[in-house]
Design an enzyme around this catalytic site. Structure first.
Site, PDB file in Angstrom:
ATOM      1  N   SER A   1       0.815  -1.102   0.035  1.00 49.47           N
ATOM      2  CA  SER A   1       0.064  -0.037   0.036  1.00 49.47           C
ATOM      3  C   SER A   1       0.976   1.269   0.071  1.00 49.47           C
ATOM      4  O   SER A   1       1.423   1.614   0.930  1.00 49.47           O
ATOM      5  CB  SER A   1      -0.962   0.034   1.442  1.00 49.47           C
ATOM      6  OG  SER A   1      -1.590   1.319   1.330  1.00 49.47           O
TER       7      SER A   1
ATOM      8  N   HIS B   1      -3.574  -6.048   2.360  1.00 46.82           N
ATOM      9  CA  HIS B   1      -2.454  -7.118   3.248  1.00 46.82           C
ATOM     10  C   HIS B   1      -3.291  -8.413   3.352  1.00 46.82           C
ATOM     11  O   HIS B   1      -2.385  -9.274   4.110  1.00 46.82           O
ATOM     12  CB  HIS B   1      -2.260  -6.386   4.398  1.00 46.82           C
ATOM     13  CG  HIS B   1      -1.379  -5.078   4.103  1.00 46.82           C
ATOM     14  ND1 HIS B   1      -0.922  -4.365   5.353  1.00 46.82           N
ATOM     15  CD2 HIS B   1      -0.573  -4.680   3.142  1.00 46.82           C
ATOM     16  CE1 HIS B   1       0.115  -3.339   4.760  1.00 46.82           C
ATOM     17  NE2 HIS B   1       0.184  -3.832   3.436  1.00 46.82           N
TER      18      HIS B   1
ATOM     19  N   GLU C   1      -5.585  -2.305   8.571  1.00 41.78           N
ATOM     20  CA  GLU C   1      -4.714  -2.886  10.086  1.00 41.78           C
ATOM     21  C   GLU C   1      -5.602  -2.542  11.177  1.00 41.78           C
ATOM     22  O   GLU C   1      -6.117  -1.388  11.122  1.00 41.78           O
ATOM     23  CB  GLU C   1      -3.621  -2.156  10.026  1.00 41.78           C
ATOM     24  CG  GLU C   1      -2.265  -2.204   8.980  1.00 41.78           C
ATOM     25  CD  GLU C   1      -1.138  -1.593   9.337  1.00 41.78           C
ATOM     26  OE1 GLU C   1      -0.927  -0.812  10.278  1.00 41.78           O
ATOM     27  OE2 GLU C   1      -0.389  -1.332   8.224  1.00 41.78           O
TER      28      GLU C   1
ATOM     29  N   GLU D   1       1.313  -9.058   7.207  1.00 38.32           N
ATOM     30  CA  GLU D   1       2.141  -8.500   8.563  1.00 38.32           C
ATOM     31  C   GLU D   1       1.926  -9.269   9.702  1.00 38.32           C
ATOM     32  O   GLU D   1       2.154  -9.105  10.728  1.00 38.32           O
ATOM     33  CB  GLU D   1       1.785  -6.941   8.558  1.00 38.32           C
ATOM     34  CG  GLU D   1       2.027  -6.083   7.509  1.00 38.32           C
ATOM     35  CD  GLU D   1       1.657  -4.683   7.821  1.00 38.32           C
ATOM     36  OE1 GLU D   1       1.370  -4.405   8.877  1.00 38.32           O
ATOM     37  OE2 GLU D   1       2.061  -3.811   6.854  1.00 38.32           O
TER      38      GLU D   1
ATOM     39  N   ASP E   1      -5.606   1.586  11.028  1.00 46.49           N
ATOM     40  CA  ASP E   1      -5.022   2.197   9.646  1.00 46.49           C
ATOM     41  C   ASP E   1      -5.743   1.664   8.657  1.00 46.49           C
ATOM     42  O   ASP E   1      -5.643   0.563   8.011  1.00 46.49           O
ATOM     43  CB  ASP E   1      -3.523   1.867   9.545  1.00 46.49           C
ATOM     44  CG  ASP E   1      -3.098   2.022   8.043  1.00 46.49           C
ATOM     45  OD1 ASP E   1      -3.560   2.924   7.659  1.00 46.49           O
ATOM     46  OD2 ASP E   1      -2.022   1.379   7.783  1.00 46.49           O
TER      47      ASP E   1
ATOM     48  N   GLU F   1      -4.783   6.059  11.464  1.00 47.91           N
ATOM     49  CA  GLU F   1      -3.707   6.618  10.659  1.00 47.91           C
ATOM     50  C   GLU F   1      -4.447   6.365   9.083  1.00 47.91           C
ATOM     51  O   GLU F   1      -5.144   5.599   8.969  1.00 47.91           O
ATOM     52  CB  GLU F   1      -2.624   5.635  10.637  1.00 47.91           C
ATOM     53  CG  GLU F   1      -1.663   5.568   9.612  1.00 47.91           C
ATOM     54  CD  GLU F   1      -0.874   4.491   9.344  1.00 47.91           C
ATOM     55  OE1 GLU F   1      -0.010   4.067   8.422  1.00 47.91           O
ATOM     56  OE2 GLU F   1      -0.436   3.694  10.437  1.00 47.91           O
TER      57      GLU F   1
ATOM     58  N   ASP G   1       0.068   9.077   6.423  1.00 43.71           N
ATOM     59  CA  ASP G   1       1.300   7.968   6.096  1.00 43.71           C
ATOM     60  C   ASP G   1       1.223   8.411   4.471  1.00 43.71           C
ATOM     61  O   ASP G   1       2.130   9.241   4.328  1.00 43.71           O
ATOM     62  CB  ASP G   1       0.760   6.490   6.426  1.00 43.71           C
ATOM     63  CG  ASP G   1       1.483   5.537   5.584  1.00 43.71           C
ATOM     64  OD1 ASP G   1       2.551   6.280   5.008  1.00 43.71           O
ATOM     65  OD2 ASP G   1       0.976   4.339   5.433  1.00 43.71           O
TER      66      ASP G   1
ATOM     67  N   LYS H   1       8.190   6.400   7.501  1.00 47.68           N
ATOM     68  CA  LYS H   1       8.993   5.068   7.047  1.00 47.68           C
ATOM     69  C   LYS H   1      10.171   5.483   5.802  1.00 47.68           C
ATOM     70  O   LYS H   1       9.922   6.342   5.198  1.00 47.68           O
ATOM     71  CB  LYS H   1       7.961   4.537   5.816  1.00 47.68           C
ATOM     72  CG  LYS H   1       6.732   3.865   6.579  1.00 47.68           C
ATOM     73  CD  LYS H   1       5.689   3.584   5.331  1.00 47.68           C
ATOM     74  CE  LYS H   1       4.326   2.838   5.996  1.00 47.68           C
ATOM     75  NZ  LYS H   1       3.412   2.608   5.082  1.00 47.68           N
TER      76      LYS H   1
ATOM     77  N   HIS I   1       7.104  -0.098  10.182  1.00 49.26           N
ATOM     78  CA  HIS I   1       7.954  -1.106   8.852  1.00 49.26           C
ATOM     79  C   HIS I   1       7.020  -0.815   7.677  1.00 49.26           C
ATOM     80  O   HIS I   1       6.308  -0.082   7.485  1.00 49.26           O
ATOM     81  CB  HIS I   1       7.528  -2.615   9.423  1.00 49.26           C
ATOM     82  CG  HIS I   1       6.170  -2.883   9.834  1.00 49.26           C
ATOM     83  ND1 HIS I   1       5.916  -4.143   9.700  1.00 49.26           N
ATOM     84  CD2 HIS I   1       4.918  -2.016   9.813  1.00 49.26           C
ATOM     85  CE1 HIS I   1       4.536  -4.266   9.920  1.00 49.26           C
ATOM     86  NE2 HIS I   1       3.906  -2.875   9.766  1.00 49.26           N
TER      87      HIS I   1
ATOM     88  N   LYS J   1       5.156   0.656  14.559  1.00 49.98           N
ATOM     89  CA  LYS J   1       4.303  -0.597  14.470  1.00 49.98           C
ATOM     90  C   LYS J   1       5.282  -1.368  13.417  1.00 49.98           C
ATOM     91  O   LYS J   1       5.912  -0.851  12.448  1.00 49.98           O
ATOM     92  CB  LYS J   1       3.024  -0.116  13.876  1.00 49.98           C
ATOM     93  CG  LYS J   1       3.211   0.539  12.410  1.00 49.98           C
ATOM     94  CD  LYS J   1       1.920   0.658  11.724  1.00 49.98           C
ATOM     95  CE  LYS J   1       1.784   1.306  10.308  1.00 49.98           C
ATOM     96  NZ  LYS J   1       0.620   1.324   9.628  1.00 49.98           N
TER      97      LYS J   1
END
Length: 439
Positions: free
Chosen positions: A39, A159, A168, A211, A246, A293, A318, A343, A371, A394
């Site tokens: 993403s 994901h 998430e 993840e 997220d 997020e 993000d 990131k 990450h 995270k």
């Protein structure tokens, strides 16, 4: 001094090629592996992929490897840079060598690998741990802060293979007294969550996403949050463990300005920006959520700003910010959010990531280190989070080696600091603003 720079192609956690870089100095060989996202924001620094049909699905990184070996490496050796004192100069030199604003020429994956390896070389040359070296680079002072781990225990979005649009669902043991205890509590909730999913949906539903979080057949965010609440309560941690979300909403943003929460199973569930704000407000009222997020798309500035006026929790950008000072400046001018996700591969060098964090701090914002979904067994961001005293990070679920390696490194750092008699504070409820912690 840099003696040699080498690069090679290796695999990330999804079995997709990534770049490994080795920087050799008189203090040894220092290695880095570069992560990659699924993403991704359109404003991120650009990964260089080979796009050769029939070879890794076109995702090989041979060009990036050659750019390190044939262009970046020889140029660094010729200039005689010293990573101990010149990390910023090294990063600036390589950026100038690339010559593009988004590192599209040499590739952000090539450039970041060099930057990370040089940071490790600098730490070794200085005879100090990496987190201490990065702390000095950032000019951070005061007590050491051990962060709150936000564990992504339920996966959705791009994901996972379920139909939940939100990417998430995280748990955070803000009520722990140390990082090690936070990981114990998080691990206990994670395993109880597996049992809750097993009880409700059966064994086939306990598979995991990119993840390490479970990916049960849920569609609505309330279904996922109810599972989390059940697992947390069963462990007796309802007061100590809070939630983070997220949605990664750029993935389900439509060109007409609306959001489609049914994008994964082609069953449209269209919400206007106002409807989506109402959904978030309802979730914030019903569940112990402390962090949100990317609730809106990367260029939906109006909705971000409208929501931020009354948002009672940490609002993290993000895709909106991509660890870029200029994007942070834009967000500040529009009052769009109050926290930056960090990131390192979004911006492409270690020192630019530090500069973005420092700028965010100067605005009174929080910084949340992250990450990527395509991770490696490199634990660099663990040291970075401690070095910058960001208070939270995270790195996925307490599952899969590329996630756990970061958490294990953080337990090691905490133990090392305590053994050395250094003041080491757990961020806990102050994860947003660790400077508020009292010694």
């Amino acid at each position: 001094m840099i003696i040699a720079v080498r690069a090679s192609q290796r695999l990330d956690s999804r079995g997709i090629p990534t770049v490994q870089v080795e920087v050799e100095t008189e203090f040894g060989i220092h290695r880095a592996l570069v992560p990659s996202g699924a993403s991704t924001g359109k404003h991120e620094a650009v990964e260089l992929r080979d796009k050769v049909d029939g070879v890794y699905g076109g995702k090989g990184v041979g060009k990036a490897v050659r750019n390190v070996q044939e262009i970046i490496g020889p140029a660094l050796v010729k200039r005689g840079f010293n990573p101990q004192t010149q990390l910023r100069d090294i990063d600036r030199f390589v950026r100038d060598l690339d010559g593009t604003p988004n590192k599209a020429n040499l590739g952000a994956n090539a450039i970041l690998g060099v930057s990370m390896a040089c940071a490790r070389a600098g730490a070794a040359s200085s005879g100090i741990p990496l987190y201490e070296f990065l702390r000095k680079e950032a000019g951070i002072e005061g007590p050491y802060v051990m962060l709150v781990p936000f564990l992504n225990v339920l996966n959705g979005g791009v994901h996972s293979g379920n139909t939940m649009a939100f990417q998430e669902m995280m748990i955070a043991a803000v009520g722990a007294t140390s990082f090690e205890e936070a990981m114990r509590m998080g691990s206990e909730v994670y395993h109880r969550l597996k049992q809750a999913i097993l009880d409700r949906y059966g064994a086939p539903a306990t598979g995991i996403g990119d993840e390490g979080g479970f990916a049960p057949p849920v569609t609505l965010p309330e279904q996922a949050l109810d599972l989390l609440a059940t697992a947390v309560a069963d462990c007796g941690y309802s007061e100590q463990v809070k939630f983070g979300i997220d949605p990664a909403s750029s993935e389900f943003f439509r060109g007409d300005g609306s959001y489609d929460l049914g994008f994964k199973d082609k069953s449209p569930n269209i919400l206007s920006p106002a409807d989506l704000q109402q959904l978030y407000n309802r979730l914030l009222a019903e569940y112990p959520i402390v962090l949100l997020e990317d609730p809106f798309a990367e260029d939906d500035w109006h909705t971000w700003a409208a929501f931020n006026k009354t948002c009672p929790v940490e609002l993290v950008g993000d895709d909106l910010l991509v660890t870029n000072v200029e994007r942070v400046r834009m967000a500040d001018s529009r009052k769009a959010c109050n926290s930056m996700l960090l990131k390192v591969n979004q911006i492409g060098t270690v020192t630019e990531a530090i500069e973005a964090a420092s700028f965010a701090f100067s605005l009174g914002w929080s910084v949340f280190v992250s990450h990527r979904s395509g991770e490696t067994t490199d634990d660099f961001i663990a040291d970075l989070t401690v070095g910058l005293s960001t208070g939270h990070l995270k790195s996925g679920a307490p599952c899969r080696g590329e996630r756990v390696v970061k958490y294990n490194r953080l337990v090691d750092i905490e133990s090392e600091l305590k053994a050395a008699g250094k003041t080491c504070l757990y961020a806990g409820a102050h994860f947003r603003f660790p400077s508020e912690l009292s010694v």
